[in-house]
Write a protein that holds these residues in place. Sequence first.
Motif, mmCIF file in Angstrom:
data_model
loop_
_atom_site.group_PDB
_atom_site.id
_atom_site.type_symbol
_atom_site.label_atom_id
_atom_site.label_comp_id
_atom_site.label_asym_id
_atom_site.label_seq_id
_atom_site.Cartn_x
_atom_site.Cartn_y
_atom_site.Cartn_z
ATOM 1 N N VAL A 23 -6.238 5.201 -7.669
ATOM 2 C CA VAL A 23 -5.449 5.371 -8.894
ATOM 3 C C VAL A 23 -6.239 6.216 -9.889
ATOM 4 O O VAL A 23 -5.697 7.135 -10.516
ATOM 5 C CB VAL A 23 -5.082 4.007 -9.507
ATOM 6 N N PHE A 56 -5.773 3.187 -0.490
ATOM 7 C CA PHE A 56 -5.133 2.784 -1.738
ATOM 8 C C PHE A 56 -5.954 1.726 -2.458
ATOM 9 O O PHE A 56 -6.584 0.873 -1.846
ATOM 10 C CB PHE A 56 -3.719 2.247 -1.489
ATOM 11 N N GLY A 57 -5.931 1.773 -3.782
ATOM 12 C CA GLY A 57 -6.625 0.809 -4.621
ATOM 13 C C GLY A 57 -6.929 1.408 -5.983
ATOM 14 O O GLY A 57 -6.480 2.516 -6.318
ATOM 15 N N GLY A 58 -7.706 0.683 -6.768
ATOM 16 C CA GLY A 58 -8.022 1.134 -8.111
ATOM 17 C C GLY A 58 -8.746 2.460 -8.153
ATOM 18 O O GLY A 58 -8.524 3.277 -9.060
ATOM 19 N N VAL A 99 0.830 -1.203 0.000
ATOM 20 C CA VAL A 99 0.000 0.000 0.000
ATOM 21 C C VAL A 99 0.868 1.258 0.000
ATOM 22 O O VAL A 99 0.621 2.204 -0.761
ATOM 23 C CB VAL A 99 -0.958 0.001 1.215
ATOM 24 N N GLU A 117 -1.025 1.410 -10.542
ATOM 25 C CA GLU A 117 -2.145 0.608 -11.054
ATOM 26 C C GLU A 117 -1.810 -0.871 -11.035
ATOM 27 O O GLU A 117 -2.656 -1.720 -10.711
ATOM 28 C CB GLU A 117 -2.494 1.053 -12.467
ATOM 29 N N GLY A 177 2.562 1.690 -3.328
ATOM 30 C CA GLY A 177 1.595 2.193 -4.299
ATOM 31 C C GLY A 177 1.274 3.654 -4.087
ATOM 32 O O GLY A 177 1.180 4.445 -5.040
ATOM 33 N N GLN A 178 1.126 4.044 -2.818
ATOM 34 C CA GLN A 178 0.802 5.434 -2.512
ATOM 35 C C GLN A 178 1.971 6.357 -2.843
ATOM 36 O O GLN A 178 1.772 7.493 -3.286
ATOM 37 C CB GLN A 178 0.416 5.573 -1.042
ATOM 38 N N GLU A 186 -8.641 -3.285 -3.377
ATOM 39 C CA GLU A 186 -8.901 -2.089 -2.574
ATOM 40 C C GLU A 186 -8.431 -2.310 -1.128
ATOM 41 O O GLU A 186 -8.742 -3.333 -0.519
ATOM 42 C CB GLU A 186 -10.392 -1.756 -2.578
ATOM 43 N N ALA A 200 -2.253 -1.994 -7.476
ATOM 44 C CA ALA A 200 -3.671 -2.001 -7.113
ATOM 45 C C ALA A 200 -4.389 -3.201 -7.721
ATOM 46 O O ALA A 200 -5.248 -3.826 -7.076
ATOM 47 C CB ALA A 200 -4.334 -0.701 -7.563
#
Length: 396
Positions: free
Chosen positions: A291, A286-288, A239, A269, A242-243, A277, A272
């Motif tokens: 994004v 964080f998640g789709g 997470v 992406e 991704g963030q 999610e 994610a």
Amino acid sequence: MHALPQDRPGVRIARLRRERHLTQRGLADLSGVPYNTLIKIEQGRLEATPHAVASLARAMRVTVGIIQGQPYADDLRADELDLLIGPIREALDVYDLGADPEVAARPLQTLSEESEALCEAVRGGEIKRVASDVAGLIVETTTAAHTHGGSDGWLVLASLYRTSYDVASKLGYADLAQLSLARLDWAAQRASDAVFGGAYQYFRALTYLREGQLRTGQRLIDLGLSTIEQAGPSQSRDVVVGQLHLGGSVVAGRDHDEAKAMGHLAEAERIANRIGESPKVLWMAFGGVNVGVHRVSVLAELAKYDKAVETANELAIPHDWPKSRTSHHWAEVAHAQMWMGKFDASFASLLRARKTAPQQAKYHPMVRETYASLEAARRRLPESFLSYGSWLTSQA
């Protein structure tokens, strides 16, 4: 009749420029903002984009907050939010004094639950409630962490420092936000938590993004990605990675580096799609969906307003998504629609930002600037529009 005070960013830019004995041509050359664009910004005929504000702030050696007029001291005073800032500062100052013999700290589990509740309240847009409660919890948890000495106490304290950062940044207190992050880093080091260390660099990068120091912001994103490599595989690590990529996409977008921005988005992406999610892991949502929301942000930063609005129209935001993030999204959509000349749609998005998280929307610089630009662009102002402006500057 105008609903907002006339001391807008354009007026402040002109005043700051004159104080520095700069001509409009001179400031345009120093900042890289086109001469004709600067003239329109100063006259209030054109909204100053975040990229333009950052460039002008760097050229005149001032903070972005000075140009934006944050914090909104009179409004904060009217809403009695300014009274809550002092106790937060005081709570941040006792971090290294050890356990306070006059503080009877409750069990760590209780403090952890209350910390989580504050994180959820921030995401729900309940800024005043959180600002009221966070200082006392920091003081209590500081004693608990020093008493127990284990990593759990430091992690709860780090979470509370993150919450004080959230409050400070949403209300425009950049110095308090930075102090909160310094304390977060201090607590995360004592917990030996690389995930929180990576998160610290992410939040730190956002403070430099707000101040227009984009090169430093990107370096912090890179440092965060390097720091979190020390953490073992986990959902929390994924997470934060991704963030960090999402944060990097916005920094690059504001710097008008499209290739780098899209590269960060693609990497976020990919993560994610793999983990799904994860809205409550470190409360980063964080998640789709996130994004997609960041894709709208990046396209707007790149001045591709039509694509930003098109992407927003195709994005379905769940009803249970964090209200604070949803409100921010609608503020950005309103900004893009205003630039496209879709004034009615832009105002409708401002209304959605307010309905979703009213306390946050009231102090959101993009909400205020977009409203001011709409006001300047429209000859006839309906009562609903004027009432919105009155709400922005009235006591809550």
